[in-house]
Design a protein around this motif. Sequence first.
Motif, PDB file in Angstrom:
ATOM      1  N   CYS A 142       0.872  -1.298  -0.120  1.00 44.79           N
ATOM      2  CA  CYS A 142       0.072   0.005   0.011  1.00 44.79           C
ATOM      3  C   CYS A 142       0.792   1.138  -0.207  1.00 44.79           C
ATOM      4  O   CYS A 142       1.914   1.250   0.793  1.00 44.79           O
ATOM      5  CB  CYS A 142      -0.947  -0.046   1.311  1.00 44.79           C
ATOM      6  SG  CYS A 142      -2.134   1.407   1.179  1.00 44.79           S
ATOM      7  N   LEU A 144      -0.298   3.908   1.347  1.00 50.08           N
ATOM      8  CA  LEU A 144      -0.363   4.758   2.591  1.00 50.08           C
ATOM      9  C   LEU A 144      -0.007   4.282   3.737  1.00 50.08           C
ATOM     10  O   LEU A 144       0.342   3.010   3.765  1.00 50.08           O
ATOM     11  CB  LEU A 144      -1.987   4.936   2.730  1.00 50.08           C
ATOM     12  CG  LEU A 144      -2.590   6.232   1.948  1.00 50.08           C
ATOM     13  CD1 LEU A 144      -2.173   6.406   0.760  1.00 50.08           C
ATOM     14  CD2 LEU A 144      -4.101   6.154   2.224  1.00 50.08           C
ATOM     15  N   ARG A 145       0.068   4.549   4.885  1.00 48.09           N
ATOM     16  CA  ARG A 145       0.468   4.151   6.094  1.00 48.09           C
ATOM     17  C   ARG A 145      -0.404   4.297   7.384  1.00 48.09           C
ATOM     18  O   ARG A 145      -0.060   5.003   8.106  1.00 48.09           O
ATOM     19  CB  ARG A 145       1.971   4.764   6.372  1.00 48.09           C
ATOM     20  CG  ARG A 145       2.942   4.373   5.676  1.00 48.09           C
ATOM     21  CD  ARG A 145       2.992   2.782   5.803  1.00 48.09           C
ATOM     22  NE  ARG A 145       4.403   2.523   4.848  1.00 48.09           N
ATOM     23  CZ  ARG A 145       4.258   2.236   3.667  1.00 48.09           C
ATOM     24  NH1 ARG A 145       3.101   1.874   2.890  1.00 48.09           N
ATOM     25  NH2 ARG A 145       5.359   1.909   2.719  1.00 48.09           N
ATOM     26  N   CYS A 146      -1.642   4.169   7.213  1.00 48.70           N
ATOM     27  CA  CYS A 146      -2.819   4.595   8.126  1.00 48.70           C
ATOM     28  C   CYS A 146      -2.384   3.810   9.531  1.00 48.70           C
ATOM     29  O   CYS A 146      -2.193   2.555   9.698  1.00 48.70           O
ATOM     30  CB  CYS A 146      -4.012   3.928   7.847  1.00 48.70           C
ATOM     31  SG  CYS A 146      -4.674   4.407   6.122  1.00 48.70           S
ATOM     32  N   CYS A 149      -4.114   0.729  10.658  1.00 47.16           N
ATOM     33  CA  CYS A 149      -4.218  -0.429   9.905  1.00 47.16           C
ATOM     34  C   CYS A 149      -2.752  -1.263  10.022  1.00 47.16           C
ATOM     35  O   CYS A 149      -1.552  -0.433  10.129  1.00 47.16           O
ATOM     36  CB  CYS A 149      -4.336  -0.032   8.460  1.00 47.16           C
ATOM     37  SG  CYS A 149      -3.816  -1.337   7.383  1.00 47.16           S
ATOM     38  N   VAL A 151      -0.613  -2.264   7.909  1.00 48.44           N
ATOM     39  CA  VAL A 151       0.267  -1.698   6.848  1.00 48.44           C
ATOM     40  C   VAL A 151       1.134  -0.435   7.612  1.00 48.44           C
ATOM     41  O   VAL A 151       2.351  -0.026   7.377  1.00 48.44           O
ATOM     42  CB  VAL A 151      -0.391  -1.228   5.746  1.00 48.44           C
ATOM     43  CG1 VAL A 151       0.723  -0.458   4.823  1.00 48.44           C
ATOM     44  CG2 VAL A 151      -1.049  -2.462   5.238  1.00 48.44           C
ATOM     45  N   TRP A 192      -5.359  -6.122   3.060  1.00 47.39           N
ATOM     46  CA  TRP A 192      -4.468  -5.107   3.475  1.00 47.39           C
ATOM     47  C   TRP A 192      -3.705  -4.295   2.370  1.00 47.39           C
ATOM     48  O   TRP A 192      -2.606  -3.923   2.909  1.00 47.39           O
ATOM     49  CB  TRP A 192      -3.372  -5.686   4.474  1.00 47.39           C
ATOM     50  CG  TRP A 192      -4.050  -6.554   5.305  1.00 47.39           C
ATOM     51  CD1 TRP A 192      -3.798  -7.980   5.613  1.00 47.39           C
ATOM     52  CD2 TRP A 192      -5.109  -6.393   6.685  1.00 47.39           C
ATOM     53  NE1 TRP A 192      -4.641  -8.250   6.706  1.00 47.39           N
ATOM     54  CE2 TRP A 192      -5.103  -7.444   7.214  1.00 47.39           C
ATOM     55  CE3 TRP A 192      -5.640  -4.845   7.090  1.00 47.39           C
ATOM     56  CZ2 TRP A 192      -6.124  -7.458   8.332  1.00 47.39           C
ATOM     57  CZ3 TRP A 192      -6.520  -5.018   7.946  1.00 47.39           C
ATOM     58  CH2 TRP A 192      -6.636  -6.095   8.594  1.00 47.39           C
ATOM     59  N   GLY A 193      -3.952  -4.133   1.266  1.00 47.24           N
ATOM     60  CA  GLY A 193      -3.464  -3.370   0.375  1.00 47.24           C
ATOM     61  C   GLY A 193      -4.207  -2.523  -0.538  1.00 47.24           C
ATOM     62  O   GLY A 193      -5.371  -2.515  -0.329  1.00 47.24           O
ATOM     63  N   THR A 220      -8.299   3.923  -1.743  1.00 42.62           N
ATOM     64  CA  THR A 220      -8.613   5.281  -1.137  1.00 42.62           C
ATOM     65  C   THR A 220      -8.418   6.082  -2.130  1.00 42.62           C
ATOM     66  O   THR A 220      -8.511   7.626  -2.030  1.00 42.62           O
ATOM     67  CB  THR A 220      -7.217   5.482  -0.245  1.00 42.62           C
ATOM     68  OG1 THR A 220      -5.942   5.419  -0.863  1.00 42.62           O
ATOM     69  CG2 THR A 220      -7.242   4.699   1.023  1.00 42.62           C
TER      70      THR A 220
HETATM   71  S1  SF4 Z   1      -4.237  -0.913   3.415  1.00 38.28           S
HETATM   72 FE1  SF4 Z   1      -6.146   0.578   3.548  1.00 38.28          FE
HETATM   73  S2  SF4 Z   1      -5.949   1.105   5.606  1.00 38.28           S
HETATM   74 FE2  SF4 Z   1      -4.171  -0.083   5.421  1.00 38.28          FE
HETATM   75  S3  SF4 Z   1      -2.674   1.664   5.055  1.00 38.28           S
HETATM   76 FE3  SF4 Z   1      -3.315   1.198   2.957  1.00 38.28          FE
HETATM   77  S4  SF4 Z   1      -4.876   2.444   2.489  1.00 38.28           S
HETATM   78 FE4  SF4 Z   1      -4.774   2.771   4.869  1.00 38.28          FE
END
Ligand code: SF4
Length: 445
Positions: A142, A144-146, A149, A151, A192-193, A220
Amino acid sequence: MDSGQVQQAFDGLHERLSRDSRDVDACLLMVACGLRLGQLHHVHAAFQKLLALDDAPQRWLAQLGEFAAQLDAGGFRPLAQSWLHEVKALASRYGCALPDPLPLPAHLATERHDPVLGRTLKRYPPFEGASYIYAIDVAGTCNLRCPSCPVGNMRDVGKPTGLMSLDVFKAIVAKIATDQPATSPIIHLFNWGEPLLHPQLADMVLAVRQRGWRSYISTTLNVARGLDALVIARPALIKVSISGDTAQTNEVTHARSRTDRVLAHLRLLSELLSLHQSDVPEQARTRVVLAFHEYKHNGECGQRLRAMAAELGFEFNSSLAVLQPVEKNIDVVMNRATPVVQQVVELMEMSPRQISALNRMRRSGQFDCESRFNMTAINFDGSVSLCCNTYSPALEIHPNFLQASHQTLEAKKYQHGFCKTCMSNGFHYSVNDQLPPVAWGQDGA
Ligand code: SF4
Ligand code: SF4
């Protein structure tokens, strides 16, 4: 009446019913006030009393549909269903239209013995879908680094990252067709991706659609590469998750997101749907849901995002943000959360501790978890996780989905000790079946 007046009326009715719980008018008013205030245990008790008194059911039957809907939304699905069953004949006698009770999907056994718990667990019509679900993480990575989550909050566990090849994906789909846990399974192309990072995502959607099955995407929308091909391939659902319409809100909890880009991509998605799907019959078009994650810091964004969704022709869904994966929820309850997790939990309207306490109070332990009885989670490298809510490689149940029969995987899920830990902490995906008791004096329900 404003909510203060409803509360005052509710308190008065409580007193009145404590003196005489056979007071039909008070029961009827209690149903109305209780539904407004979400006091479902009082509504339940009032309906029980009205049913027992058998006095003019046409005065309350219509409200039973609203009660069942509120129960269901609160996770009390079996109770909602049992009410709809209970009054079905009565509703038909009085010509009152109520929703039909949901059947347990034909592919599910009504119960299964759990050898770790040493007891048999009941199933229910699953919330996530009426067919069997595979969560296939086609892009096990991914951008992002929410922090909510894994990730973002479990980078230390060494989970491999990468993309699933189209050939492996097709082989997995072919095996699912052979295993056939249900006639038309639902395929989630994510776990998770970020699925839009996969350059052949549209081909994967087509491979699923060619079998007559439905595929779901969760994104996203920070990337839009291949969005036109994806819209042409027509997944059944695209969910766009967001935690605000400003950088100051969204980028705190959707870390590394670029909100300006996301908002532009939402408009682009709407345009592409008009361009490529307006001639498609409505039931075959892609549903788009803008899914807003509510935190303490972003409350003001909800109404604006709802309006934007309506303007773009999307559905809107708003729900309290939760922490993932289940391992991190247990860490919070056990007082061993990392600083990253502690910070994001501070922003949540309901902490894992509160969720755990509430679920443990509301659940008798008789019901199974739909993350295992109706779902299988496959990682990008073909390995199989215990469920779609677990992330640690240590909780994987098989290295290769293609080499394990459906029965083997099911048996491994039910033999795994971690589900007992998860369930005892109230984090399993299941139903509530215990309302708090209501005491209305001697004749109280
Ligand atoms: S998989 Fe979804 S929740 Fe997890 S970091 Fe990526 S966007 Fe964010
Ligand atoms: S009980 Fe918990 S760990 Fe087990 S399948 Fe359900 S959510 Fe996953």
